[in-house]
Design a protein around this motif. Sequence first.
Motif, PDB file in Angstrom:
ATOM      1  N   THR A   1      15.581   3.764  18.270  1.00 34.63           N
ATOM      2  CA  THR A   1      16.262   2.704  19.014  1.00 34.63           C
ATOM      3  C   THR A   1      16.813   3.251  20.329  1.00 34.63           C
ATOM      4  O   THR A   1      16.639   2.648  21.402  1.00 34.63           O
ATOM      5  CB  THR A   1      17.405   2.108  18.180  1.00 34.63           C
ATOM      6  OG1 THR A   1      16.872   1.597  16.948  1.00 34.63           O
ATOM      7  CG2 THR A   1      18.121   0.993  18.921  1.00 34.63           C
ATOM      8  N   ILE A   2      17.481   4.403  20.246  1.00 34.10           N
ATOM      9  CA  ILE A   2      18.041   5.041  21.439  1.00 34.10           C
ATOM     10  C   ILE A   2      16.917   5.490  22.376  1.00 34.10           C
ATOM     11  O   ILE A   2      16.964   5.278  23.598  1.00 34.10           O
ATOM     12  CB  ILE A   2      18.927   6.235  21.034  1.00 34.10           C
ATOM     13  CG1 ILE A   2      20.083   5.793  20.128  1.00 34.10           C
ATOM     14  CG2 ILE A   2      19.453   6.950  22.281  1.00 34.10           C
ATOM     15  CD1 ILE A   2      21.044   4.830  20.772  1.00 34.10           C
ATOM     16  N   LYS A   3      15.889   6.089  21.803  1.00 31.92           N
ATOM     17  CA  LYS A   3      14.777   6.636  22.593  1.00 31.92           C
ATOM     18  C   LYS A   3      14.081   5.561  23.417  1.00 31.92           C
ATOM     19  O   LYS A   3      13.817   5.749  24.612  1.00 31.92           O
ATOM     20  CB  LYS A   3      13.784   7.315  21.656  1.00 31.92           C
ATOM     21  CG  LYS A   3      12.671   8.080  22.329  1.00 31.92           C
ATOM     22  CD  LYS A   3      11.661   8.598  21.304  1.00 31.92           C
ATOM     23  CE  LYS A   3      12.327   9.422  20.228  1.00 31.92           C
ATOM     24  NZ  LYS A   3      11.342   9.950  19.258  1.00 31.92           N
TER      25      LYS A   3
ATOM     26  N   VAL B   1      16.206   4.636  26.312  1.00 37.18           N
ATOM     27  CA  VAL B   1      16.291   5.677  27.347  1.00 37.18           C
ATOM     28  C   VAL B   1      15.145   5.548  28.336  1.00 37.18           C
ATOM     29  O   VAL B   1      15.339   5.623  29.563  1.00 37.18           O
ATOM     30  CB  VAL B   1      16.286   7.092  26.720  1.00 37.18           C
ATOM     31  CG1 VAL B   1      16.095   8.165  27.791  1.00 37.18           C
ATOM     32  CG2 VAL B   1      17.593   7.352  25.970  1.00 37.18           C
ATOM     33  N   VAL B   2      13.929   5.346  27.829  1.00 36.86           N
ATOM     34  CA  VAL B   2      12.769   5.261  28.724  1.00 36.86           C
ATOM     35  C   VAL B   2      12.430   3.817  29.074  1.00 36.86           C
ATOM     36  O   VAL B   2      11.362   3.534  29.619  1.00 36.86           O
ATOM     37  CB  VAL B   2      11.539   5.992  28.129  1.00 36.86           C
ATOM     38  CG1 VAL B   2      11.749   7.484  28.166  1.00 36.86           C
ATOM     39  CG2 VAL B   2      11.239   5.525  26.711  1.00 36.86           C
ATOM     40  N   ASP B   3      13.351   2.906  28.760  1.00 34.72           N
ATOM     41  CA  ASP B   3      13.281   1.504  29.191  1.00 34.72           C
ATOM     42  C   ASP B   3      12.028   0.787  28.686  1.00 34.72           C
ATOM     43  O   ASP B   3      11.356   0.079  29.434  1.00 34.72           O
ATOM     44  CB  ASP B   3      13.353   1.424  30.721  1.00 34.72           C
ATOM     45  CG  ASP B   3      13.825   0.046  31.200  1.00 34.72           C
ATOM     46  OD1 ASP B   3      14.432  -0.683  30.398  1.00 34.72           O
ATOM     47  OD2 ASP B   3      13.583  -0.285  32.376  1.00 34.72           O
ATOM     48  N   LEU B   4      11.728   0.960  27.401  1.00 40.28           N
ATOM     49  CA  LEU B   4      10.627   0.244  26.776  1.00 40.28           C
ATOM     50  C   LEU B   4      11.146  -1.056  26.159  1.00 40.28           C
ATOM     51  O   LEU B   4      12.279  -1.099  25.683  1.00 40.28           O
ATOM     52  CB  LEU B   4       9.971   1.091  25.681  1.00 40.28           C
ATOM     53  CG  LEU B   4       9.373   2.441  26.094  1.00 40.28           C
ATOM     54  CD1 LEU B   4       8.770   3.135  24.881  1.00 40.28           C
ATOM     55  CD2 LEU B   4       8.342   2.282  27.190  1.00 40.28           C
ATOM     56  N   PRO B   5      10.324  -2.110  26.116  1.00 46.25           N
ATOM     57  CA  PRO B   5      10.764  -3.378  25.519  1.00 46.25           C
ATOM     58  C   PRO B   5      10.631  -3.353  24.001  1.00 46.25           C
ATOM     59  O   PRO B   5      10.035  -4.246  23.395  1.00 46.25           O
ATOM     60  CB  PRO B   5       9.794  -4.385  26.157  1.00 46.25           C
ATOM     61  CG  PRO B   5       8.533  -3.616  26.346  1.00 46.25           C
ATOM     62  CD  PRO B   5       8.960  -2.216  26.699  1.00 46.25           C
TER      63      PRO B   5
ATOM     64  N   GLY C   1       7.486  10.823  25.030  1.00 43.20           N
ATOM     65  CA  GLY C   1       6.140  10.601  25.544  1.00 43.20           C
ATOM     66  C   GLY C   1       5.240   9.888  24.550  1.00 43.20           C
ATOM     67  O   GLY C   1       4.411   9.049  24.929  1.00 43.20           O
ATOM     68  N   GLY C   2       5.398  10.205  23.264  1.00 47.60           N
ATOM     69  CA  GLY C   2       4.559   9.586  22.244  1.00 47.60           C
ATOM     70  C   GLY C   2       4.755   8.092  22.156  1.00 47.60           C
ATOM     71  O   GLY C   2       3.783   7.321  22.170  1.00 47.60           O
ATOM     72  N   VAL C   3       6.014   7.650  22.072  1.00 46.78           N
ATOM     73  CA  VAL C   3       6.258   6.209  21.964  1.00 46.78           C
ATOM     74  C   VAL C   3       5.922   5.499  23.278  1.00 46.78           C
ATOM     75  O   VAL C   3       5.524   4.323  23.274  1.00 46.78           O
ATOM     76  CB  VAL C   3       7.709   5.915  21.518  1.00 46.78           C
ATOM     77  CG1 VAL C   3       8.723   6.247  22.600  1.00 46.78           C
ATOM     78  CG2 VAL C   3       7.858   4.450  21.102  1.00 46.78           C
ATOM     79  N   THR C   4       6.045   6.198  24.392  1.00 45.68           N
ATOM     80  CA  THR C   4       5.707   5.582  25.680  1.00 45.68           C
ATOM     81  C   THR C   4       4.220   5.266  25.761  1.00 45.68           C
ATOM     82  O   THR C   4       3.821   4.163  26.157  1.00 45.68           O
ATOM     83  CB  THR C   4       6.129   6.502  26.837  1.00 45.68           C
ATOM     84  OG1 THR C   4       7.544   6.726  26.772  1.00 45.68           O
ATOM     85  CG2 THR C   4       5.785   5.874  28.172  1.00 45.68           C
ATOM     86  N   VAL C   5       3.370   6.224  25.362  1.00 47.94           N
ATOM     87  CA  VAL C   5       1.930   5.956  25.394  1.00 47.94           C
ATOM     88  C   VAL C   5       1.532   4.996  24.278  1.00 47.94           C
ATOM     89  O   VAL C   5       0.569   4.232  24.423  1.00 47.94           O
ATOM     90  CB  VAL C   5       1.122   7.268  25.355  1.00 47.94           C
ATOM     91  CG1 VAL C   5      -0.378   6.987  25.333  1.00 47.94           C
ATOM     92  CG2 VAL C   5       1.458   8.131  26.583  1.00 47.94           C
ATOM     93  N   SER C   6       2.286   4.976  23.179  1.00 46.97           N
ATOM     94  CA  SER C   6       2.065   3.939  22.163  1.00 46.97           C
ATOM     95  C   SER C   6       2.322   2.553  22.758  1.00 46.97           C
ATOM     96  O   SER C   6       1.598   1.590  22.472  1.00 46.97           O
ATOM     97  CB  SER C   6       2.982   4.164  20.957  1.00 46.97           C
ATOM     98  OG  SER C   6       2.435   5.092  20.058  1.00 46.97           O
ATOM     99  N   TYR C   7       3.350   2.460  23.584  1.00 51.20           N
ATOM    100  CA  TYR C   7       3.615   1.198  24.289  1.00 51.20           C
ATOM    101  C   TYR C   7       2.444   0.824  25.183  1.00 51.20           C
ATOM    102  O   TYR C   7       2.006  -0.330  25.221  1.00 51.20           O
ATOM    103  CB  TYR C   7       4.911   1.322  25.097  1.00 51.20           C
ATOM    104  CG  TYR C   7       5.106   0.254  26.143  1.00 51.20           C
ATOM    105  CD1 TYR C   7       5.240  -1.087  25.778  1.00 51.20           C
ATOM    106  CD2 TYR C   7       5.138   0.575  27.501  1.00 51.20           C
ATOM    107  CE1 TYR C   7       5.408  -2.074  26.749  1.00 51.20           C
ATOM    108  CE2 TYR C   7       5.306  -0.399  28.470  1.00 51.20           C
ATOM    109  CZ  TYR C   7       5.436  -1.724  28.085  1.00 51.20           C
ATOM    110  OH  TYR C   7       5.596  -2.694  29.040  1.00 51.20           O
ATOM    111  N   PHE C   8       1.897   1.825  25.893  1.00 56.75           N
ATOM    112  CA  PHE C   8       0.739   1.558  26.745  1.00 56.75           C
ATOM    113  C   PHE C   8      -0.442   1.039  25.912  1.00 56.75           C
ATOM    114  O   PHE C   8      -1.166   0.137  26.341  1.00 56.75           O
ATOM    115  CB  PHE C   8       0.314   2.822  27.494  1.00 56.75           C
ATOM    116  CG  PHE C   8       1.335   3.363  28.465  1.00 56.75           C
ATOM    117  CD1 PHE C   8       2.367   2.567  28.951  1.00 56.75           C
ATOM    118  CD2 PHE C   8       1.270   4.676  28.897  1.00 56.75           C
ATOM    119  CE1 PHE C   8       3.309   3.063  29.849  1.00 56.75           C
ATOM    120  CE2 PHE C   8       2.189   5.190  29.804  1.00 56.75           C
ATOM    121  CZ  PHE C   8       3.216   4.374  30.271  1.00 56.75           C
TER     122      PHE C   8
END
Length: 427
Positions: free
Chosen positions: A90-92, A95-99, A351-358
């Motif tokens: 949730t925090i992560k 932090v990287v501003d994912l929806p 980085g992992g959750v960010t590319v998962s978002y992508f």
Amino acid sequence: MPNNTYQDALNRLEKIGKLADINEEVVSTLMYPKSTLTASLCVRMDNGSREYFTAYRCRYNDILGPTKGGVRFHPDVNQQEVEALALWMTIKCAVVDLPFGGGKGGVTVNPKKLSPMEVERLSRSFIRAMADFIGPNVDIPAPDVYTNERIMGWMMDEFEAIKRMKTPDVITGKPLSLGGSVGRGDATGRGAYLCIKELEKKNGWNPEDKTVAVQGFGNGGYNVVKLLQKDGYKIVAISDSKGAIYSDKGFDVDSIYHAKQESDKVKAVYCEHSVCEQVEHDRLSNEELICLPVDILIPAAMDGVINSDNIDDIQAKHIVEIANGPVVSDVDDKLKEKGITVVPDVLSNAGGVTVSYFEWVQNRNGISWSEEEVHERLKKRMVEAFNQVWEIAEENDFSLRESAYTLALRRIENAIEAHGTQKYFSR
């Protein structure tokens, strides 16, 4: 992960919430998971018998969007672990501003004792139990400890069979042929690498002068030191669960990775083509590696490895967390007093959750991005988040962990206040 990890996560949340002057109602909201589902998975084993495995899925908080988080298969999985990981997610994401909000799942099992077909049955059984609890707009699983893209493919296939429709956006970390994204494989390590490169800029150091030790040589640990070595950093210590190797002359990362794939052991070797030669080195324990006098220490394996028992012996100048929760909250202040910079897991392993978002975005829009585009998008988001965290730290004399939590909590606070808090309704 010990049973008190969730309480440790809550203690850190409450402490930083007060320090950052976050609305108490916001902190209180984050002290409780929204929902956790527990299920008993019945699996037909290869010998015809039935075995039962306990499974969990937590949707911690979805104020910023559907929850997102991995599924792990591990004998130590329990409810407290899953809820702690979901809180950190949730925090992560904030932090990287994912929806996204934070979620996590797991099954209490030793997958190494199962055949491939038993693992498939277990994976499909997990989805059957969770099918009404997950979904592209509700909660999106991904790989984690001892799960991989093939398992994600099985899970997606089972969900689609239940729902009778194609839903590639229900799972991320899938095989490329099933809608996965290029750039997902090394995303966690690459995200940590990008944070280190920002540290390099802030401190103006020369990579060739810096030594690095990594505890844990899995996907994240390998990829971050591989990228660092290409830039000139000297990788002097590497470990896996069986122990560590050390050489002040440094190691060739790819050679050691090649040897590990062959033997399942970290060996101090240099490989040229198919020929590997042992290089001079010392054998250490994982505990000894943690206390080496290196410039950058990367805990990339277990939680709680830096604690009150070894805090006085920690000599690294910078700690970059790839594992979840490698530093217990009790020693946060001590690390700050010692002048050790800690890039926290909620930033450095995002980085992992960010590319998962992508991947989720590509699936929902029916498009595919090139690897170069994925890398550029990841770099932009990680660098922006790092600099926002750094700026808060500079302005408030916070540690980077305190700053990262402050950034995340402010974003969550804005969303909660948009619905109305006590202050609004008591006017």
